[in-house]
Write an enzyme that holds these catalytic residues in place. Structure first.
Site, short mmCIF file in Angstrom:
data_model
loop_
_atom_site.label_atom_id
_atom_site.label_comp_id
_atom_site.label_asym_id
_atom_site.label_seq_id
_atom_site.Cartn_x
_atom_site.Cartn_y
_atom_site.Cartn_z
N LYS A 196 0.85 -1.19 0.00
CA LYS A 196 0.00 0.00 0.00
C LYS A 196 0.88 1.24 0.00
O LYS A 196 1.60 1.50 0.97
CB LYS A 196 -0.90 -0.02 1.23
N LYS A 249 -2.10 -1.65 -3.96
CA LYS A 249 -2.97 -0.47 -3.92
C LYS A 249 -2.16 0.79 -3.99
O LYS A 249 -1.18 0.87 -3.24
CB LYS A 249 -3.76 -0.54 -2.62
C1 PBG Z 1 -7.84 3.04 5.39
C2 PBG Z 1 -7.99 2.96 3.94
C3 PBG Z 1 -7.77 3.94 2.96
C4 PBG Z 1 -8.22 3.40 1.76
C5 PBG Z 1 -8.63 2.11 2.01
N1 PBG Z 1 -8.47 1.85 3.35
C6 PBG Z 1 -7.29 5.34 3.08
C7 PBG Z 1 -5.92 5.67 3.49
O1 PBG Z 1 -5.03 4.83 3.61
O2 PBG Z 1 -5.74 6.86 3.76
C8 PBG Z 1 -8.24 4.13 0.45
C9 PBG Z 1 -9.26 3.64 -0.52
C10 PBG Z 1 -9.55 4.56 -1.64
O3 PBG Z 1 -8.89 5.60 -1.85
O4 PBG Z 1 -10.49 4.25 -2.38
N2 PBG Z 1 -6.56 3.03 5.89
#
Ligand code: PBG
Length: 327
Positions: A196, A249
């Site tokens: 991520k 992601k």
């Molecule tokens: C929570 C989370 C996030 C997303 C999914 N789970 C946001 C972040 O890390 O700030 C992002 C999903 C999206 O942008 O569609 N930690």
């Protein structure tokens, strides 16, 4: 005397039927996981301005939507909670009467076969908006782990089919696995948000979920977009800790990383087409600059071609409709 026949490289043309047969990648509604935002209350379907076409849903409306998307062939949802209260440790995330827990029960009653995956993280539930506990202005990795495990356990008790930790704390997969195993949920799989990146493309989500950090950013626990090798390490570590599925992601800007992880890991791989990717596409289509359907299906095809087995996407219901029309 023989004359050499000139060989000229040639791209295959042929009929539309032949071209269809030769496709290496075919999208199906069964590839999609649809992320939804749930809140407490009844009869609520509140549009999210940052994410055109997406709503904050009360549990009963989440159940109604689940039935709609099930009919379209979408078999899995990812649930994000928008809680009634927030505190320093995100305790509302583990509230047995919280919106995610209530929505799981409502959806299971309406559509028992729907696969329900829950996002496990603290950022939606903490008053400071970080994914972990804060000590002296910094995220305290190890102090966060029991809170994540408690949230995952409460999702399991409510009836979730899979938990998906997105916080990026080190050791969280092992911590969640240990608690699930000791509480009788050893069969419940974990889909880890393993790779991520600290991405600007999460902007619209943070507005949708009310989870933007109050101070600082997430760069101390999310990954640097300029680093590829770290992706391997993160996936390997999560798998060693017990992740059943891994995720990359965002998806579109990280197709090389999807391919990298696909070629390296034998675990099923999910890729998340995040809020910013969706918002860009919708904005460009809304302004008449892109053909929404063609661009959407092309973006999803590219993610699958890169090696994703599953795609988390806000386009899921609409893409499922288009795929049905085409078949
Ligand atoms: C929570 C989370 C996030 C997303 C999914 N789970 C946001 C972040 O890390 O700030 C992002 C999903 C999206 O942008 O569609 N930690």
């Amino acid at each position: 005397m023989t004359t050499a026949i000139p060989i000229r490289p040639r791209r295959l043309r042929g009929s539309p039927a032949l071209r269809k047969m030769l496709r290496e990648v075919t999208l199906s509604p069964a590839d999609f996981i649809y992320p939804i935002f749930v809140t407490s209350g009844r009869g609520l379907r509140r549009p999210i301005p940052a994410l055109a076409g997406q709503c904050r849903l009360s549990p009963d409306e989440a159940a109604a939507l689940a039935a709609e998307v099930w009919r379209l062939g979408v078999g899995a949802l990812l649930l994000f909670g928008i809680p009634d209260y927030k505190d320093a440790v995100g305790s509302s995330g583990a509230d047995p009467e919280g919106p995610v827990q209530e929505a799981i029960r409502a959806i299971k009653k309406a559509v028992p076969e729907m696969l329900l995956i829950t996002d496990v993280c603290l950022c939606e539930y903490t008053d400071h908006g970080h994914c972990g506990l804060i000590r002296e202005g910094l995220v305290d990795n190890d102090a966060t782990l029991p809170h994540l495990a408690a949230q995952a356990l409460s999702h399991a008790r409510a009836g979730a089919d899979m938990v998906a930790p997105s916080d990026m704390m080190d050791g969280r997969v092992a911590a969640i696995r240990a608690v699930l195993d000791s509480e009788g949920y050893s069969r419940l799989p974990i889909m880890a948000y393993s790779v991520k990146y600290a991405s600007a493309f999460y902007g619209p989500f943070r507005e949708a979920a009310g989870s933007a950090p109050r101070f600082g950013d997430r760069q101390s626990y999310q990954m640097d977009p300029a680093r590829r090798l770290e992706a391997r390490l993160e996936a390997d570590l999560d798998i060693a800790e017990g992740a059943d599925l891994v995720m990359v992601k965002p998806a579109g800007p990280y197709l090389d990383i999807i391919r990298e992880i696909r070629d390296r890991c034998a675990r099923p791989l999910a890729a998340y087409q995040v809020s910013g990717e969706y918002a860009m596409l919708m904005a460009a289509a809304g302004a008449g600059l892109l053909d929404e359907k063609a661009a959407a299906l092309e973006s999803l095809t590219a993610i699958k071609r890169a090696g994703a087995d599953l795609i988390l996407t806000y386009l899921a219901p609409q893409a499922a409709r288009w795929l049905r029309e085409a078949s």
